[in-house]
Design a protein around this motif. Structure first.
Motif, PDB file in Angstrom:
ATOM      1  N   GLY A  53      -2.394  12.856  -1.129  1.00  0.00           N
ATOM      2  CA  GLY A  53      -2.633  11.809  -2.105  1.00  0.00           C
ATOM      3  C   GLY A  53      -3.793  10.942  -1.684  1.00  0.00           C
ATOM      4  N   PRO A  54      -4.045   9.866  -2.423  1.00  0.00           N
ATOM      5  CA  PRO A  54      -5.160   8.974  -2.090  1.00  0.00           C
ATOM      6  C   PRO A  54      -4.918   8.258  -0.766  1.00  0.00           C
ATOM      7  N   ALA A  55      -6.005   7.835  -0.158  1.00  0.00           N
ATOM      8  CA  ALA A  55      -5.891   7.139   1.123  1.00  0.00           C
ATOM      9  C   ALA A  55      -5.343   5.730   0.959  1.00  0.00           C
ATOM     10  N   SER A  56      -5.507   5.155  -0.229  1.00  0.00           N
ATOM     11  CA  SER A  56      -5.008   3.800  -0.480  1.00  0.00           C
ATOM     12  C   SER A  56      -4.603   3.698  -1.938  1.00  0.00           C
ATOM     13  N   ALA A  57      -3.474   3.084  -2.162  1.00  0.00           N
ATOM     14  CA  ALA A  57      -2.994   2.844  -3.532  1.00  0.00           C
ATOM     15  C   ALA A  57      -2.078   1.637  -3.481  1.00  0.00           C
ATOM     16  N   ALA A  70       0.318   4.342  -0.485  1.00  0.00           N
ATOM     17  CA  ALA A  70      -0.198   5.491   0.259  1.00  0.00           C
ATOM     18  C   ALA A  70       0.087   5.359   1.750  1.00  0.00           C
ATOM     19  N   ASP A  85       0.584  10.384  -6.945  1.00  0.00           N
ATOM     20  CA  ASP A  85      -0.327  10.526  -8.071  1.00  0.00           C
ATOM     21  C   ASP A  85      -0.198   9.294  -8.961  1.00  0.00           C
ATOM     22  N   ASP A 120       0.872  -1.176   0.000  1.00  0.00           N
ATOM     23  CA  ASP A 120       0.000   0.000   0.000  1.00  0.00           C
ATOM     24  C   ASP A 120       0.908   1.224   0.000  1.00  0.00           C
ATOM     25  N   ARG A 162      -5.592   0.153  -6.309  1.00  0.00           N
ATOM     26  CA  ARG A 162      -6.953   0.356  -5.862  1.00  0.00           C
ATOM     27  C   ARG A 162      -6.976   1.669  -5.084  1.00  0.00           C
ATOM     28  N   LEU A 163      -7.697   2.625  -5.603  1.00  0.00           N
ATOM     29  CA  LEU A 163      -7.753   3.949  -5.002  1.00  0.00           C
ATOM     30  C   LEU A 163      -9.021   4.094  -4.188  1.00  0.00           C
ATOM     31  N   ALA A 164      -8.914   4.783  -3.094  1.00  0.00           N
ATOM     32  CA  ALA A 164     -10.067   5.081  -2.262  1.00  0.00           C
ATOM     33  C   ALA A 164     -10.070   6.559  -1.942  1.00  0.00           C
ATOM     34  N   ALA A 165     -11.253   7.135  -1.839  1.00  0.00           N
ATOM     35  CA  ALA A 165     -11.363   8.567  -1.578  1.00  0.00           C
ATOM     36  C   ALA A 165     -10.966   8.858  -0.131  1.00  0.00           C
TER      37      ALA A 165
END
Length: 440
Positions: free
Chosen positions: A316-320, A295, A352, A293, A437-440
């Motif tokens: 940045g995103p909360a999860s990547a 992020a 990003d 992960d 996998r991106l999460a807001a």
């Protein structure tokens, strides 16, 4: 000395000569086969219809005038496709012609007979034989001498040569270019960790010699790098003992100022040894690739520096989630943030996802680096401020080098960019080996 000199069959010259010889043999085989099938050396042999009409004319020419109508009727029934008929003298429309039908018939007719071309229409060629008394025996003659492929021997030879040379030339180009392409690929994937497959030693003798030389060079470089790592690791291990003894002795120095300065120098020596070993360990790329992960890793780095009193933000995103080497990635980003907090008051870590690329930016508001020194700063042991002496606020010039080595080990790159209105952006671009996998 190799047999046959330059034309040794295992060499490029010999194989090219063999290809030329094979092309020549193939050309002759095709031309000979076409010649035997069509037999253009027999232009005098008339086709079946012309042969039948010639025999009929000779038969009618030797018969009595009163017998000719009966014979014509018999011939018409025997050869219905010929369409034979008898024309009275002076009633046939004769045209000037000298085709293959007529030439073949004239060679088989006796004195006093003449093969002529008639001007009557029809789907087949209508020819006639004029008897000695002027009577014309007419009939439809189909077929003719078989053409020799595409209009003649010269065109056939040229077309065959073009096809043979093209096919064999393409095969030769592929056979000779494939090893060269493998050389280029091997150069792009060159590494000293032993993961790269050796070059296949196939093809002409010259290509095999180059492949063997490159494989031996790769082995020597890998062995040299391994020996270098073991030597420096041994030196580091051996230096730790005297550094520890010096620290113990320094504790007994009564002068407080001298004792602190000596302990600080010893700590810097130990840190330098650890940095060098970190750079060497990263060159070996021993860590396995796992799902990480990204992020969370960047957020953890920001929190660690925040706990030490620095102003470090994550944006940045909360999860990547992506495939990476977690420890190497953590160490590389940590080095970048260490450099950023050393010269700037506030640092931002940005993440990003751009297409198939993972972009990590470490931004600071420090003085930045001039364009002339950006590339130089990525080299080992190059510090941003050469004028300052090494103390607790300076590094050893290995932070950017280690981060760059980690980026290259992941198949990415590291670059230095200017930040507006001032400061520096260190951008680490990594290939996205797995869709995050991106999460807001």
């Amino acid at each position: 000395m190799k047999p046959f000199g330059f034309f040794h069959l295992k060499g490029i010259g010999g194989q090219i000569a063999a290809l030329v010889l094979a092309s020549t043999v193939a050309l002759h085989l095709v031309v000979t086969t076409a010649f035997l099938i069509s037999r253009p050396d027999r232009p005098d042999t008339p086709p079946d219809g012309a042969h039948q009409l010639t025999d009929a004319a000779l038969l009618l020419g030797s018969a009595e005038a009163g017998e000719r109508p009966r014979l014509v009727a018999d011939l018409a029934r025997a050869f219905p496709k010929l369409g034979i008929e008898m024309l009275a003298p002076g009633t046939a429309n004769v045209a000037e012609s000298d085709n293959q039908h007529l030439r073949g018939m004239r060679r088989h007719l006796g004195r006093g007979y003449r093969a002529v071309q008639l001007t009557s229409g029809g789907t087949a060629s209508r020819v006639g034989v004029e008897l000695p008394d002027g009577t014309v025996i007419a009939g439809h003659v189909e077929g003719g001498p078989r053409p020799w492929f595409w209009g003649g021997p010269w065109l056939t030879a040229l077309m065959t040569a073009f096809i043979c040379v093209s096919v064999l030339g393409l095969w030769a180009a592929r056979a000779l270019a494939a090893p060269l392409s493998s050389f280029a690929k091997a150069a792009e994937n060159f590494s000293v960790d032993g993961e790269a497959e050796p070059l296949p030693e196939r093809g002409p003798e010259e290509i095999r010699s180059v492949a063997r030389a490159l494989n031996r060079m790769h082995e020597r470089i890998a062995r040299l790098m391994s020996d270098r790592t073991r030597m420096l690791a041994a030196i580091s291990h051996d230096l730790r003992t005297p550094i520890t003894r010096l620290r113990l002795r320094a504790e007994f120095i009564e002068d407080e100022g001298n004792r602190k300065r000596m302990l600080m120098d010893l700590d810097q020596m130990r840190a330098m040894l650890e940095s060098v070993l970190s750079l060497l360990r990263n060159d070996r790329k021993v860590e396995a690739v796992t799902l990480v992960d990204i992020a969370s890793t960047l957020q953890l780095v920001a929190d660690q520096f925040g706990d030490m009193g620095h102003v470090v933000h994550y944006d940045g995103p909360a999860s990547a989630t992506a495939a990476a080497r977690p420890d190497d990635l953590h160490r590389g980003v940590t080095n970048l943030v260490e450099n950023a907090v050393r010269f700037g008051a506030e640092v931002t870590i940005r993440l990003d996802i751009s297409g198939t690329t993972l972009v990590i930016d470490v931004e600071d508001d420090g003085p930045g680096i001039s364009d002339a020194r950006k590339q130089e700063m990525l080299e080992p042991f190059v510090r941003g401020d050469d004028a300052r002496t090494m103390d607790e606020s300076t590094g050893f010039g290995l932070g950017l080098s280690i981060a760059r080595a980690i980026a290259l080990a992941h198949g990415g790159e590291l670059s230095l960019l200017d930040r507006n209105p001032h400061g520096l952006i260190v951008r680490m671009q990594l290939p996205l080996w797995q869709q995050p996998r991106l999460a807001a």
